[in-house]
Design an enzyme around this catalytic site. Structure first.
Site, PDB file in Angstrom:
ATOM      1  CG  HIS A  51      -1.689   1.236   1.367  1.00  0.00           C
ATOM      2  ND1 HIS A  51      -2.983   0.965   0.874  1.00  0.00           N
ATOM      3  CD2 HIS A  51      -1.550   2.326   1.829  1.00  0.00           C
ATOM      4  CE1 HIS A  51      -3.882   2.360   1.145  1.00  0.00           C
ATOM      5  NE2 HIS A  51      -2.682   2.969   1.750  1.00  0.00           N
ATOM      6  CD  GLU A  52       1.507   3.783   3.866  1.00  0.00           C
ATOM      7  OE1 GLU A  52       1.602   4.575   3.143  1.00  0.00           O
ATOM      8  OE2 GLU A  52       0.643   3.551   4.282  1.00  0.00           O
ATOM      9  CG  HIS A  62       0.267   6.222  -0.781  1.00  0.00           C
ATOM     10  ND1 HIS A  62      -0.817   6.953  -1.175  1.00  0.00           N
ATOM     11  CD2 HIS A  62      -0.170   5.362   0.312  1.00  0.00           C
ATOM     12  CE1 HIS A  62      -1.813   6.742  -0.566  1.00  0.00           C
ATOM     13  NE2 HIS A  62      -1.660   5.944   0.324  1.00  0.00           N
ATOM     14  CD  GLU A 120      -5.736   5.477   0.557  1.00  0.00           C
ATOM     15  OE1 GLU A 120      -4.816   6.347   0.591  1.00  0.00           O
ATOM     16  OE2 GLU A 120      -5.922   4.484   1.200  1.00  0.00           O
TER      17      GLU A 120
HETATM   18 ZN    ZN Z   1      -3.072   5.328   2.014  1.00  0.00          ZN
END
Ligand code: ZN
Length: 502
Positions: free
Chosen positions: A266-267, A270, A296
Site C-alpha cells: 500500500h505505502e 503511494h 489513495e
Molecule cells: Zn493510503
C-alpha cells in the site's frame, strides 16, 4: 513593489514557491524523524521547532504581495499548463490561509493537542462521554473554519476542499448512494455462501522474513531505494522529504501475514506516485500528488487490484510457501488467494476487506454531514452510529470502542477526510479499466512478475503530472469520463463472484 513584466512576476512567484516548498520539506523531515527516531525527552522541543516552521510557512503563504501577485498573474494569459497550475494553487493557498485567522489556527492546535490523548483514553476505557466535550469543540471549530473559508450548498464542502479539491459533498453523496446499494447487495449474496478459510494467515510469520519479502515486492513493483527508505512506525505512512526522497513506514505483527506485507505494498503505491512525478515539478507546490483520493487510488491499485489478484498470488505464492514452510504447508495458491480476499462484515474499518470497506466510509460521511449542519448532536453520535451500522452491516457494535471511538481522525480535527479513502478505490477501478485496454495481457505480465509495463502506464498517464491537473480533470483525461462508481462495482462483482462462486 510589483515587478512589471509577466516573466519577472512569474520568476518572483517561482522563487517564493521554492522557498515554501523547501520549508515544508524541512517540516516533513522533522515530522518523519518524530515518528521514527525521536527520543522521548526530545518531544517537547520538537513541537516548538515544528510550530516555528509552521509559522514561517504561513507567513510566506500569506505575505502581502502574494495576493496581488497571484491575482495579477491569474489575469494574464500564461502559455504553459504548469504555470497556470502554479498560479491557481498559490492563489488558492493564499486565499484559504488568509481567511483563517492565526487565532483560530492556534485554538485548533490547542484543542487537538488535548483531544488526541483524551480520545486515546476514552477508546481504551470505552467511555464516549469522556471524549464528547472534545468532539463538540472540534465540530464547532470545523464549522467555524467552514464558515470562514466559505461554502454554498453545505459547510462540508469547505472541509472536503482541503483534501479533495474541486469535489463537493453533493457529488460524493450521489456517488456513495449509488455505491451503497450495490455493495450491500453483494455483501448479502456473499453471506449466503460457504465462507472461505483464512486461518493460515494468523500463524507464525517471523518478522525478519516479513521484512525481506516486503522489501523484495516493493523492489519488484518499482520502488527506487536510491530515492527512498522503509522504516517502522506505529501508524504506517508515506511522506516526501524532497523530489528524490520518499519515505515509507510499516508495522509488523508476527502472527498475521497481511499487516506488514499488504501495508508495505500500500505505502509503496503511494511512494511510486511521488517517485514518478516529473522531476521538473519537484521543488514546487506542483511536485506532489494532486489529491488524497488520487493518491489513495495509487496505493489501493497496488495493494488490492494487483496485490490481491489471482496472477499476483500465482506468482508469489511459491515464494511465500518457501519463506514460511510451516505456516503454509497445507495451503495451495487457490486457497491462499481466497483467504486474502475473504469478505465479512466487521466492526473495525482498518481491518475491513475490499468489499465492506466502503460501507465504513459511507457511515462516517453521513454522520459528519449531519454533525456539521447541526442535524446530529454530539451526544447522539453513539446511537446514530450503531443504528446506521446495523442497517449497513446487519451487525451491531457491542461498545463504542469498536464503534464511534475507533478512529483517530475526528480527534485530529480531520472531519472531511474519510471520503478520500473510498474515492481512492473508485478512481483506482476506473483507471484500472483504462489500463486493461492499453495492456490486455496484464494478467500474463503480473503472473510473470513483470510490473514495469503497468508502472510505465501509471507514470505516463497519472504520476508525471503531479498537481498540474486537478483530480476531476485528470480522471477525465485518463479515462474519458468523470468519476463513475460503476467501474468499482463491476470489479467487485466479477472478482468476488469468482472467489465465492456466485
Ligand atoms: Zn493510503
Amino acid at each position: 513593489m510589483l515587478p512589471q513584466s509577466t516573466d519577472s512576476r512569474l520568476h518572483e512567484l517561482k522563487e517564493l514557491d521554492r522557498k515554501i516548498h523547501r520549508l515544508a520539506a524541512v517540516q516533513a523531515t522533522l515530522e518523519w524523524d518524530q515518528e521514527t527516531n525521536l527520543p522521548p525527552s526530545a518531544v517537547e522541543e520538537r513541537s516548538e521547532q515544528l510550530a516555528l516552521i509552521e509559522g514561517l510557512i504561513h507567513e510566506l503563504q500569506t505575505s502581502p504581495y502574494l495576493g496581488p501577485l497571484t491575482a495579477d498573474l491569474a489575469e494574464t494569459t500564461l502559455p504553459s499548463d504548469e504555470d497556470r497550475a502554479l498560479v491557481r494553487l498559490h492563489r488558492r493557498e493564499y486565499d484559504r490561509a488568509s481567511r483563517l485567522p492565526r487565532d483560530l489556527v492556534e485554538r485548533q492546535a490547542r484543542v487537538v493537542g488535548v483531544a488526541q490523548p483524551a480520545w486515546a483514553l476514552a477508546r481504551r476505557e470505552n467511555d464516549f462521554d469522556a471524549f464528547a466535550p472534545h468532539l463538540a469543540k472540534l465540530v464547532a471549530l470545523a464549522r467555524e473554519r467552514a464558515d470562514l473559508l466559505g461554502w454554498q450548498d453545505h459547510p462540508y464542502d469547505a472541509l472536503l476542499e482541503e483534501y479533495e479539491p474541486g469535489t463537493t459533498s453533493a457529488e460524493v453523496k450521489a456517488v456513495f448512494d449509488g455505491l451503497e446499494t450495490g455493495v450491500a447487495e453483494l455483501v448479502k449474496t456473499i453471506a449466503a455462501r460457504p465462507q472461505v478459510r483464512n486461518d493460515f494467515l494468523s500463524c507464525a510469520y517471523p518478522r525478519g522474513v516479513q521484512e525481506r519479502l516486503g522489501r523484495q515486492i516493493a523492489t519488484d513493483i518499482g520502488f527506487d531505494w536510491n530515492a527512498g527508505r522503509l522504516d517502522v512506525t506505529t501508524h504506517p505512512f508515506c511522506t516526501t522529504l524532497g523530489p528524490r526522497d520518499v519515505r515509507i513506514t510499516t508495522r509488523y505483527d508476527e502472527n498475521f501475514f497481511n499487516m506488514a506485507l499488504y501495508g508495505i505494498i500500500h505505502e509503496t503505491g503511494h511512494a511510486l506516485y511521488e517517485q514518478g512525478i516529473d522531476p521538473r515539478l519537484g521543488v514546487s507546490i506542483l511536485g506532489s500528488g494532486t489529491s488524497l483520493g488520487i493518491h489513495e487510488s495509487q496505493s489501493r491499485f497496488w495493494e488490492n487490484f494487483i496485490g490481491r489478484s489471482r496472477p499476483f498470488i500465482d506468482h508469489y505464492f511459491p515464494v511465500f510457501q518457501q519463506a514460511y514452510p510451516e505456516s503454509l504447508s497445507d495451503v495451495d495458491a487457490e486457497a491462499f488467494y481466497k483467504g486474502v480476499n475473504l469478505v465479512e462484515p466487521s466492526f473495525i474499518r482498518v481491518e475491513a476487506d475490499e468489499v465492506t470497506y466502503s460501507l465504513h466510509i459511507i457511515l462516517r460521511f453521513r454522520l459528519e454531514l449531519a454533525l456539521l449542519d447541526g442535524s446530529l448532536k454530539v451526544g447522539d453520535v453513539p446511537d446514530a452510529w450503531n443504528q446506521l451500522f446495523t442497517k449497513l452491516f446487519g451487525i451491531r457494535p457491542a461498545n463504542d470502542a469498536q464503534g464511534c471511538l475507533q478512529d483517530v481522525h475526528w480527534a485530529m480535527g480531520g472531519l472531511g477526510y474519510f471520503p478520500t479513502y473510498t474515492l481512492g478505490n473508485l478512481y483506482a477501478a476506473q483507471f484500472f479499466d483504462t489500463l486493461k485496454q492499453a495492456l490486455p495481457d496484464w494478467e500474463t505480465l503480473v503472473g510473470r512478475g513483470e510490473f514495469a509495463p503497468l508502472l510505465r502506464w501509471l507514470r505516463t498517464n497519472i504520476h508525471r503530472h503531479g498537481r498540474v491537473l486537478p483530480a476531476g480533470e485528470l480522471c477525465r483525461r485518463v479515462t474519458g469520463q468523470p468519476l463513475d462508481p460503476s467501474h468499482f462495482l463491476r470489479y467487485l462483482n466479477e472478482k468476488y463472484g469468482a472467489v465465492y462462486g456466485l
